[in-house]
Design a protein around this motif. Structure first.
Motif, PDB file in Angstrom:
ATOM      1  N   ALA A 188       6.752   5.202   4.781  1.00  0.00           N
ATOM      2  CA  ALA A 188       5.336   5.345   4.432  1.00  0.00           C
ATOM      3  C   ALA A 188       5.049   6.749   3.897  1.00  0.00           C
ATOM      4  O   ALA A 188       5.566   7.745   4.425  1.00  0.00           O
ATOM      5  N   GLU A 189       4.210   6.829   2.891  1.00  0.00           N
ATOM      6  CA  GLU A 189       3.863   8.140   2.333  1.00  0.00           C
ATOM      7  C   GLU A 189       3.069   8.977   3.327  1.00  0.00           C
ATOM      8  O   GLU A 189       3.085  10.212   3.258  1.00  0.00           O
ATOM      9  N   ASP A 190       2.370   8.320   4.261  1.00  0.00           N
ATOM     10  CA  ASP A 190       1.639   9.072   5.292  1.00  0.00           C
ATOM     11  C   ASP A 190       2.427   9.167   6.598  1.00  0.00           C
ATOM     12  O   ASP A 190       1.874   9.534   7.641  1.00  0.00           O
ATOM     13  N   ARG A 204       1.560   2.740   2.618  1.00  0.00           N
ATOM     14  CA  ARG A 204       1.052   3.519   3.754  1.00  0.00           C
ATOM     15  C   ARG A 204       1.134   2.701   5.037  1.00  0.00           C
ATOM     16  O   ARG A 204       1.233   1.462   5.010  1.00  0.00           O
ATOM     17  N   THR A 233       0.806  -1.230   0.000  1.00  0.00           N
ATOM     18  CA  THR A 233       0.000   0.000   0.000  1.00  0.00           C
ATOM     19  C   THR A 233       0.834   1.273   0.000  1.00  0.00           C
ATOM     20  O   THR A 233       0.346   2.336  -0.394  1.00  0.00           O
ATOM     21  N   ARG A 256      -1.826   2.240  13.092  1.00  0.00           N
ATOM     22  CA  ARG A 256      -1.673   3.679  13.325  1.00  0.00           C
ATOM     23  C   ARG A 256      -2.544   4.134  14.485  1.00  0.00           C
ATOM     24  O   ARG A 256      -2.100   4.922  15.333  1.00  0.00           O
TER      25      ARG A 256
END
Length: 511
Positions: free
Chosen positions: A112-114, A73, A71, A79
Motif C-alpha cells: 500500500a502507498e500509505d 491504499r 485504490t 486501518r
C-alpha cells in the motif's frame, strides 16, 4: 557415602531437557503480532520454548488489504480497526509484563502507498515498531513455523494470506527456495472477468511459480486461515472424528471431492455446521480455485494442514540451534511432567521400566512411549471416575507439535489404560478407528505396563523392580528386590496379571 542421585543421569535418545537452561528461559514467554492483509493477530507463547503453548491468542478481522488492487491504499475502515487492535495488544502486553512485542506486517502494508504512513501512526500511538517484511521473508518465516512443529519435515509450504500466497521448500531441517505471488483471496476477488478470468490468472501464476520452484512432489503443507477453514469443511464432509486441524491429512482426491461438495452446498449452512466465520467463508471460493490448480500443478504425494506459520516462525527465528534440534513433543511432555505430575522425574524411570516390552520398537514408536510415560500422571487432579477420559481427551486435543492424529490417539489410548483396564463403552470409540488393531493392542500393553509400574513409586534414585519379556516362550517376568516386596500386594499382582494377559504370556514373579 554419596547418594546415587549425584550421578550424571543418562538422558537417553532425546537428550537433556532444556526448558530450564538460562539461555533459553527467556523464550518461555514471547509475544508476536502479525499484521496481515485479512487479520491482525497477537499470540503470546508460554511454556516449553521448543513446543510452546498459546498463553494468549486474539485475532481481529480488519481486511486491511480489501480494495488494495483498485485504490493502492489500505482499507480505511480496516486501518482504523487495526490501529485499535494494536493499541489493545500493546496495553495487554505491558499488563502481562512482556519485555516487548515482535510485530511484523505482510503483503497489504508492504504494497500500500500509505503503508509507511500507517506504520508511523502505529509507532506514534503505541510505541510499537512494525517490521514490514517482503514476500520471500514471509515465505521463509512461515516455513520456519512448520519446522517448529515438524523438525524432520520435507516438502512444499504454501501460505495463503489475504493479499498474497507464498511458497517455500523445506528439507533437512532448513528452508530452501522461497517465492511470493499475488494469489491472495482479497486480490483474486478484485479481478475483472469473473471466475473464468480468475482461474486463467491462477493457472498462469502457478505455472510461473513452478518454473521457479522446480518439481515439488513430496508433502504439501498448507498454512493460513483459508486453508484451515477448507480443512474444517473437509472434516465435515468426511465425518472425521478428531476435530484437530494441526497435522490433519488430506489426499488430492479428497481435496477434489470437498471442492465439489462445497460448490454443490449452501454456503451459509456449511459455514454454520463447520464453525467457519462468515468473513472467512466468503473467501473460500477464491482459495478453492487456488488449491485446485496448486495440486494439479505440483502433484504432491499428500497434503497436511499446519496450524503453525509466520508467528511460530518468528519464535523459531529466536531459538538457538541446540533448542531447534530438540524433539518438540518430548520437550512439551517433559515440561508438563515437571509442572503437573505428583512426582516429577518419575516418568523417565517408568520409561526404563516398560521398555523391555518394546525392544524391537522403531524410533517413531519409542518417542510415543517416552511421551506417554512423561504424561502418565499429569492429570491426577481429575476426579478418579473421569481420570481415564480426561487423559485421553487432553492428549488428543492438546497443543502438541510433531504428532500425527493416529499418534495422538495412540498416546491417549495408552493413558486411558494407565487408569482403566477396559476401554469399551465410552464416547471416544470412533477415534480408536484411527489406529489399526495391532496399534490399539500395543497402546493397551503400554497403558497396562504404566498402570503396573505406577505401583512402584519411590525416590528417583532408589532401586526398583524390573520387567523381562520373552515373546517366544510367552513369559513375562517381574524381578523385585526383597527389600521392596511389601510393594507387591494383591492390587499390584492383579495389575501384573492383567499386563501378562494383554501380552498373552505367563506371569512369573521373582523376589
Amino acid at each position: 557415602m554419596e547418594q546415587s542421585a549425584a550421578r550424571i543421569p543418562d538422558w537417553g535418545p532425546f537428550g537433556k531437557p532444556l526448558f530450564d537452561h538460562p539461555g533459553i528461559r527467556d523464550l518461555s514467554r514471547v509475544g508476536v503480532v502479525d499484521v496481515g492483509s485479512n487479520s491482525v493477530r497477537m499470540v503470546i507463547f508460554d511454556g516449553a520454548a521448543r513446543s510452546p503453548a498459546y498463553f494468549y491468542n486474539e485475532k481481529v478481522m480488519c481486511e486491511l488489504g480489501a480494495g488494495l488492487s483498485e485504490t493502492g491504499r489500505l482499507n480505511p475502515r480496516g486501518r482504523v480497526r487495526a490501529l485499535a487492535a494494536l493499541r489493545r495488544f500493546e496495553h495487554l502486553s505491558r499488563d502481562l509484563g512482556l519485555p516487548g512485542l515482535h510485530v511484523v506486517a505482510t503483503a497489504a502494508v508492504r504494497e500500500a502507498e500509505d503503508g509507511p504512513e500507517f506504520c508511523q501512526e502505529v509507532l506514534a500511538e503505541t510505541g510499537l515498531h512494525i517490521s514490514v517484511i517482503d514476500g520471500e521473508e514471509e515465505a521463509r518465516l512461515s516455513a520456519q513455523g512448520v519446522l517448529l512443529g515438524w523438525p524432520g519435515a520435507y516438502g512444499l509450504i504454501c501460505d495463503i494470506g489475504g493479499s498474497s500466497m507464498e511458497l517455500a521448500e523445506i528439507g533437512g531441517g532448513s528452508v530452501g527456495r522461497c517465492v511470493s505471488s499475488s494469489l491472495g483471496p482479497l486480490k483474486l476477488r478484485d479481478i475483472k472477468g469473473g471466475r473464468r478470468a480468475r482461474k486463467a490468472h491462477i493457472k498462469e501464476t502457478l505455472e510461473a511459480l513452478r518454473d521457479q520452484m522446480g518439481p515439488q512432489r513430496d508433502r504439501l503443507f498448507l498454512v493460513g486461515g483459508s486453508w484451515r477453514a477448507f480443512a474444517r469443511l473437509d472434516m465435515l464432509r468426511r465425518g472425521y472424528p478428531l476435530n484437530v486441524l494441526h497435522e490433519y491429512r488430506m489426499t488430492t482426491k479428497q481435496v477434489r471431492e470437498t471442492i465439489k461438495f462445497i460448490e454443490k452446498s449452501d454456503h451459509e449452512h456449511l459455514r454454520s455446521q463447520a464453525g467457519v466465520s462468515s468473513s472467512r467463508m466468503a473467501l473460500i471460493p477464491y482459495a478453492m480455485d487456488v488449491l485446485s490448480r496448486l495440486i494439479r500443478t505440483f502433484k504432491p504425494k499428500d497434503i497436511a494442514i499446519s496450524s503453525y506459520g509466520i508467528r511460530e516462525g518468528l519464535l523459531y527465528e529466536q531459538m538457538p540451534q541446540i533448542l531447534r534440534d530438540c524433539d518438540p513433543l518430548i520437550e512439551a511432555c517433559r515440561f508438563s511432567e515437571q509442572k503437573d505430575a505428583r512426582l516429577p522425574g518419575f516418568g523417565p524411570h517408568l520409561y526404563d521400566f516398560v521398555m523391555p516390552l518394546f525392544r524391537s520398537a522403531p524410533p517413531a514408536r519409542v518417542r510415543l512411549i517416552k511421551a506417554a510415560c512423561l504424561l502418565h500422571d499429569v492429570s491426577w487432579r481429575a476426579h478418579p471416575d473421569y481420570r481415564a477420559e480426561v487423559c485421553f481427551d487432553n492428549v488428543t486435543r492438546a497443543n502438541l507439535g510433531g504428532l500425527k492424529h493416529s499418534e495422538r490417539v495412540f498416546i491417549g489410548l495408552a493413558l486411558q489404560h494407565r487408569y482403566r483396564n477396559k476401554r469399551e463403552g465410552n464416547r471416544f470409540a470412533p477415534l480408536y478407528e484411527l489406529l489399526d488393531e495391532r496399534d490399539q493392542k500395543q497402546a493397551e500393553i503400554l497403558g497396562k505396563a504404566m498402570r503396573f509400574g505406577a505401583m512402584l513409586w519411590m525416590q528417583n534414585d532408589a532401586a526398583t523392580g524390573k520387567l523381562r519379556f520373552y515373546p517366544k516362550k510367552r513369559e513375562l517376568e517381574f524381578y523385585l528386590p526383597k527389600s521392596l516386596s511389601p510393594l507387591f500386594n494383591e492390587v499390584a499382582e492383579a495389575r501384573f496379571e492383567s499386563l501378562a494377559n494383554a501380552l498373552k504370556s505367563r506371569p512369573i514373579v521373582k523376589i
